[in-house]
Motif scaffolding. Structure first.
Motif, PDB file in Angstrom:
ATOM      1  N   ASP A 190       0.866  -1.172   0.000  1.00  0.00           N
ATOM      2  CA  ASP A 190       0.000   0.000   0.000  1.00  0.00           C
ATOM      3  C   ASP A 190       0.908   1.228   0.000  1.00  0.00           C
ATOM      4  OD1 ASP A 190      -1.685   2.136   0.672  1.00  0.00           O
ATOM      5  OD2 ASP A 190      -2.976   0.874   1.907  1.00  0.00           O
ATOM      6  N   GLY A 225      -3.953  -1.973  -2.801  1.00  0.00           N
ATOM      7  CA  GLY A 225      -2.748  -2.785  -2.909  1.00  0.00           C
ATOM      8  C   GLY A 225      -2.165  -2.744  -4.311  1.00  0.00           C
ATOM      9  N   ARG A 260       1.420  -9.443   1.648  1.00  0.00           N
ATOM     10  CA  ARG A 260       0.286  -8.535   1.466  1.00  0.00           C
ATOM     11  C   ARG A 260       0.202  -7.569   2.645  1.00  0.00           C
ATOM     12  NH1 ARG A 260      -4.983  -7.228   2.518  1.00  0.00           N
ATOM     13  NH2 ARG A 260      -6.261  -6.682   0.693  1.00  0.00           N
ATOM     14  N   VAL A 262      -1.996  -4.010   3.173  1.00  0.00           N
ATOM     15  CA  VAL A 262      -2.897  -2.974   2.659  1.00  0.00           C
ATOM     16  C   VAL A 262      -3.718  -2.442   3.826  1.00  0.00           C
ATOM     17  CG1 VAL A 262      -4.742  -2.411   1.021  1.00  0.00           C
ATOM     18  CG2 VAL A 262      -3.044  -4.161   0.435  1.00  0.00           C
TER      19      VAL A 262
END
Length: 298
Positions: A190, A225, A260, A262
């Motif tokens: 992000d 993202g 990941r 975000v």
């Protein structure tokens, strides 16, 4: 009417200096800065006539509070653990120092403590672990009455430190380096523009009277993202780079790689905050700054 005093630690760094500038230019606050005698003042030199400065290594942590009431403390001080500074310096900057600052804020009756936190999980690095541990201490502290952690995603912008990922990629593309070795680049990140992060701090500070006493956390990012490989490819396109070979996969993922990250903006959206700068616009502004800095013509 007397302006509330805000004490900022880390105001000579990238994020802290941007926040300090915004607060000074608003004219709403009496701004004080906690620094070291050896701190570079390049980023805030023009602001010095409008602020008060205190040297922690000479005056001590109590000096800003002894000089008068401090309502709000904002801690942007950090050490990412890059380079030769070592684990001890990382822990000192991200855990030991803010614990001392929190204790001083509590003893002197400050109303609000705002911490620049990280979205990274604690097992990623010493930096992330120390930030996480201080966040736990902040949450359980008896005071100040209002304690806020802004859990920041990957912020970027003009003039950022060259060691930061986006700044490094942009410099590589603007200077047309022959090769850029990277991981496979499938991590989802992000990326949020620095002015939006500053605005998030301002929003939280200005909403302080609407909070219930206690500890609060707000993830801060774009809420979108972007794969690392897509970010890098976009920078190459925006710089019209025809030279640099992006070697995805030349670098292995680090241990405990976050695949990941975000931000969930639900909490901070209740304060009517949303990022205003798109990724592409933010990259363009940062690229333009870097070109001017290097004397490169688009």
């Amino acid at each position: 009417m007397t302006k509330p005093t805000i004490l900022i630690a880390g105001a000579t760094g990238y994020l802290g200096s941007r926040l300090l500038r915004s607060l000074v230019e608003s004219g709403q606050y009496d701004c004080a800065v906690l620094k070291r005698c050896t701190s570079s003042l390049d980023r805030i030199d023009d602001l010095l006539p409008a602020i008060r400065t205190f040297d922690i290594d000479r005056d001590g942590l109590a000096a800003p509070f002894d000089a008068g009431p401090v309502e709000i403390i904002v801690n942007c001080a950090t050490n990412y653990g890059r380079g030769p500074t070592g684990r001890e310096a990382t822990i000192a900057a991200n855990l030991t120092f803010p614990l001392g600052l929190l204790d001083a804020a509590n003893r002197h009756g400050a109303a609000m403590f705002v911490q620049a936190d990280t979205s990274l999980p604690p097992d990623v690095s010493d930096y992330a672990l120390a930030k996480h541990q201080f966040g736990q201490w902040l949450d359980r502290s008896a005071g100040p009455a209002l304690r806020v952690r802004l859990r920041l995603e990957h912020f970027f912008g003009p003039g950022d430190d060259a060691s930061k990922f986006v700044a490094y990629v942009i410099n590589t593309m603007v200077t047309s380096a022959p090769k850029l070795p990277l991981t496979p680049g499938d991590q989802l990140r992000d990326f949020v523009y620095v002015d939006d992060v500053v605005d998030a701090f301002r929003t939280v500070i200005e909403s302080r009277r609407d909070f219930e006493p206690g500890a609060h956390q707000f993830p801060v990012g774009s809420g979108v993202g972007t794969r690392i490989r897509d970010l890098v490819t976009t920078v190459k396109q925006l710089t019209d780079n025809q030279t640099t070979d992006i070697d995805f996969g030349a670098v292995a993922y680090r241990d405990n790689e976050v695949m990941r990250s975000v931000a969930d903006l639900t909490n901070i959206s209740h304060l009517a905050w949303r990022p205003q700068t798109s990724l592409e616009d933010g990259l363009r502004q940062t690229i333009d700054f870097e070109r001017q800095r290097l004397g490169r013509v688009a």
